[in-house]
Design a protein around this motif. Structure first.
Motif, PDB file in Angstrom:
ATOM      1  N   LEU A 330      -0.061  -0.795  -4.223  1.00 15.66           N
ATOM      2  CA  LEU A 330       0.523   0.507  -3.875  1.00 15.66           C
ATOM      3  C   LEU A 330      -0.507   1.408  -3.191  1.00 15.66           C
ATOM      4  O   LEU A 330      -0.186   2.103  -2.217  1.00 15.66           O
ATOM      5  N   ILE A 331      -1.742   1.393  -3.686  1.00 12.97           N
ATOM      6  CA  ILE A 331      -2.785   2.223  -3.074  1.00 12.97           C
ATOM      7  C   ILE A 331      -3.089   1.744  -1.658  1.00 12.97           C
ATOM      8  O   ILE A 331      -3.264   2.558  -0.736  1.00 12.97           O
ATOM      9  N   LEU A 332      -3.152   0.420  -1.457  1.00 12.59           N
ATOM     10  CA  LEU A 332      -3.417  -0.109  -0.112  1.00 12.59           C
ATOM     11  C   LEU A 332      -2.284   0.242   0.852  1.00 12.59           C
ATOM     12  O   LEU A 332      -2.534   0.612   2.004  1.00 12.59           O
ATOM     13  N   ILE A 333      -1.038   0.140   0.375  1.00  9.07           N
ATOM     14  CA  ILE A 333       0.097   0.508   1.233  1.00  9.07           C
ATOM     15  C   ILE A 333       0.035   1.984   1.602  1.00  9.07           C
ATOM     16  O   ILE A 333       0.255   2.369   2.752  1.00  9.07           O
ATOM     17  N   ALA A 334      -0.291   2.835   0.618  1.00  7.99           N
ATOM     18  CA  ALA A 334      -0.406   4.268   0.888  1.00  7.99           C
ATOM     19  C   ALA A 334      -1.522   4.546   1.888  1.00  7.99           C
ATOM     20  O   ALA A 334      -1.382   5.402   2.773  1.00  7.99           O
TER      21      ALA A 334
END
Length: 558
Positions: A330-334
């Protein structure tokens, strides 16, 4: 002691007031340097290149009136300085409230005269620069010059100087009050902030067992607060000096220069911040949504751990590693979504830096990436769990912690061994704890016995040794294998099952002890590991040990 402190306080206050008064004394005369003299024109030494055409502004009292174009014979800066000097000369000849500004034709173009003195000539090149007719430009510049002369005179009247002095006194009074407040807070605010930080850090000190000391944090906070107060004092003095200089017409150019050094960069930064504010709002929304998505994933896995949500074939030890992986994704996508909105992300410098960092990471993180991927496989392939007794790469011990990069194993000698997960993935791992068919681990050891001993006798002796060993199961029954017919001995292997994998070294040791005891009781010689010749007397103990040793005499140190 109290008297000394009071004296030091008084000296500090008096020193500050004295410094302020000295500053005022140094700055104040600047306001009266040219009360009865014509102020010199501002030095204009900067030309602006506008499409190959050099222009310079005409500056009077720090204010730009208009720009003029230069030539190879008369540079723009020199021409602007000449116009400013003539204008100041005309304005300084009289203190009347009126001035005669005329436009007369000259051989070079319309000339602007003030009280009969030629101030400037408006050329066709100036008109082309402004893209308006030359007559219109001459009229505009004449009006600007007329207003500038009148303002020049009005700001140098006795009334204007009194107003400037009052304004300077007001700024001085405000600065003195601010200095007194800073001096008052300088002795109290750092101590209060330090005590507050020390109280807040007391829990951290206790949790870290004094690794983080609250007193050190308090000292750092005290130092930072003092630095902030000094910075505030410096900034206040800087703007105080600028405002005092700005109060007088003669020193206004210096004040504008001071304002330019600090205020203009700040305005540029503030303007840039306003320009990127929409992008920052988008980034804040992305961060906010990502944060709540992570919270939702955390609640989901909390319910899985509590048993509220049942996932078929999902191991309990997978819960938090899976949560960590989901949070990272999720952090990488954000980060990918927010990247185009980062200020400066579209610039060539930012993109070049990103490429350089990517190359550095790709070249230097091969082992890191391999260990991370191996850690994921180790977590999910069910080969071992925390608490299992394993053997890998010459290390035997209990699994203490399985992390993304490495696995910690406590050896049977109570040593903490860190094993990279890539080693676990590429090596043979023996798990002595995990049960396969319910019978347990097969403990075995081999002894070499001479051909003269009956096979059935040796088999019975080895089984007896296994039955005496605590930790070995009697069901299934221990059994003996003949693993080899060597040159001088027969190799017998005793096999027995155990479910106590964590006690395997002790069980093997007890088995070896019992084999020795049983063979000594039956007067059978063990010929392992090598054989040279038959001894005249068998190499077995004649009598049992009575369990006592001869006690040595006590030394003087005892």
């Amino acid at each position: 002691m109290t008297g000394d402190i009071d004296i030091r306080k008084a000296r500090t206050v008096h020193t500050t007031i004295y410094a302020v008064l000295v500053a005022v004394a140094l700055l104040w005369p600047l306001g009266a340097l040219a009360q009865d003299e014509v102020a010199p024109p501002e030095a204009v030494d900067v030309e602006t290149d506008t499409g190959g055409i050099f222009v310079a502004p005409v500056m009077v009292d720090g204010e730009s009136l208009f720009v003029v174009r230069g030539s190879s014979a008369l540079p723009a800066t020199e021409r602007a300085a000449t116009i400013a000097r003539r204008l100041a000369e005309v304005a300084g000849r009289s203190d009347s409230a009126g001035v005669t500004v005329e436009i007369r034709d000259t051989e070079f173009g319309p000339g602007i005269f003030g009280n009969g003195l030629l101030l400037t000539v408006v050329t066709q090149a100036d008109a082309e620069l402004e893209q308006i007719p030359v007559d219109v430009l001459a009229g505009i510049q004449a009006e600007v010059i007329r207003r500038a002369i009148l303002q020049y005179r009005s700001e140098r009247t006795d009334t204007a100087r009194i107003d400037s002095a009052i304004e300077a006194v007001g700024w001085t009074a405000g600065f003195l009050v601010l200095c007194m407040l800073i001096l008052w807070y300088r002795r109290r605010l750092p101590e209060k902030a330090a005590r507050f930080a020390e109280r807040r850090a007391a829990g951290v000190e206790e949790a870290t067992k004094q690794v983080v000391q609250s007193r050190a944090i308090a000292e750092m906070v005290r130092y930072v607060v003092r630095i902030v107060l000094l910075v505030i004092l410096f900034v206040a003095f800087y703007y105080y000096a600028s405002f005092v200089l700005f109060s007088f017409a003669e020193t206004r150019p210096i004040a504008l220069l001071l304002f330019t050094y600090v205020t203009e960069p700040f305005v540029i930064v503030l303007g840039g911040f306003v320009d990127v504010l929409p992008d920052l709002i988008v980034i804040a929304v992305i961060v906010w949504v990502t944060r709540y998505l992570i919270k939702g994933v955390r609640i989901f896995f909390d319910n899985v751990e509590a048993g509220v949500i049942q996932l078929e074939s999902f191991e309990p030890h997978w819960i938090w590693p899976t949560y960590t992986i989901a949070r990272t994704v999720l952090i990488l996508i954000a980060a990918v979504v927010a990247f185009p909105y980062i200020p400066g992300s579209q610039s060539a410098a930012f993109q070049g830096l990103t490429i350089l960092l990517g190359v550095m990471v790709s070249l230097g993180s091969n082992s890191v990436v391999s260990n991370m991927l191996a850690g994921i496989f180790v977590l999910y392939r069910r080969s071992m769990n925390v608490g299992d007794r394993i053997s890998v790469g010459g290390h035997k011990g209990d699994v203490v912690q399985i992390k993304l990069m490495e696995t910690y194993v406590k050896s049977i000698k109570n040593e903490l061994v860190s094993i990279p997960n890539s080693t676990l993935l590429n090596s043979e791992v023996k798990n002595f704890t995990k049960r396969i068919d319910g019978r347990g681990i097969l403990v075995h050891t081999t002894v070499g016995i001479g051909y003269e001993e009956p096979r059935k006798k040796i088999t019975a002796m080895l089984i007896e040794a296994a039955n005496r060993t605590i930790g070995l199961k009697r069901e299934p029954n221990p059994f003996v294998l003949v693993t080899g017919l060597a040159d001088y001995s027969v190799n017998y292997q005793i096999n027995a099952f155990t479910t106590r994998g964590s006690r395997l070294p002790l069980i093997e040791s007890e088995l070896h002890k019992n084999i020795l005891d049983v063979f000594q009781e039956n007067a059978v010689q063990i010929m392992t590991p090598s054989y040279m010749a038959d001894p005249e007397v068998p190499k077995i103990p004649e009598d049992g040990w009575n369990g006592q040793l001869e006690s040595p005499g006590k030394g003087e140190d005892d």
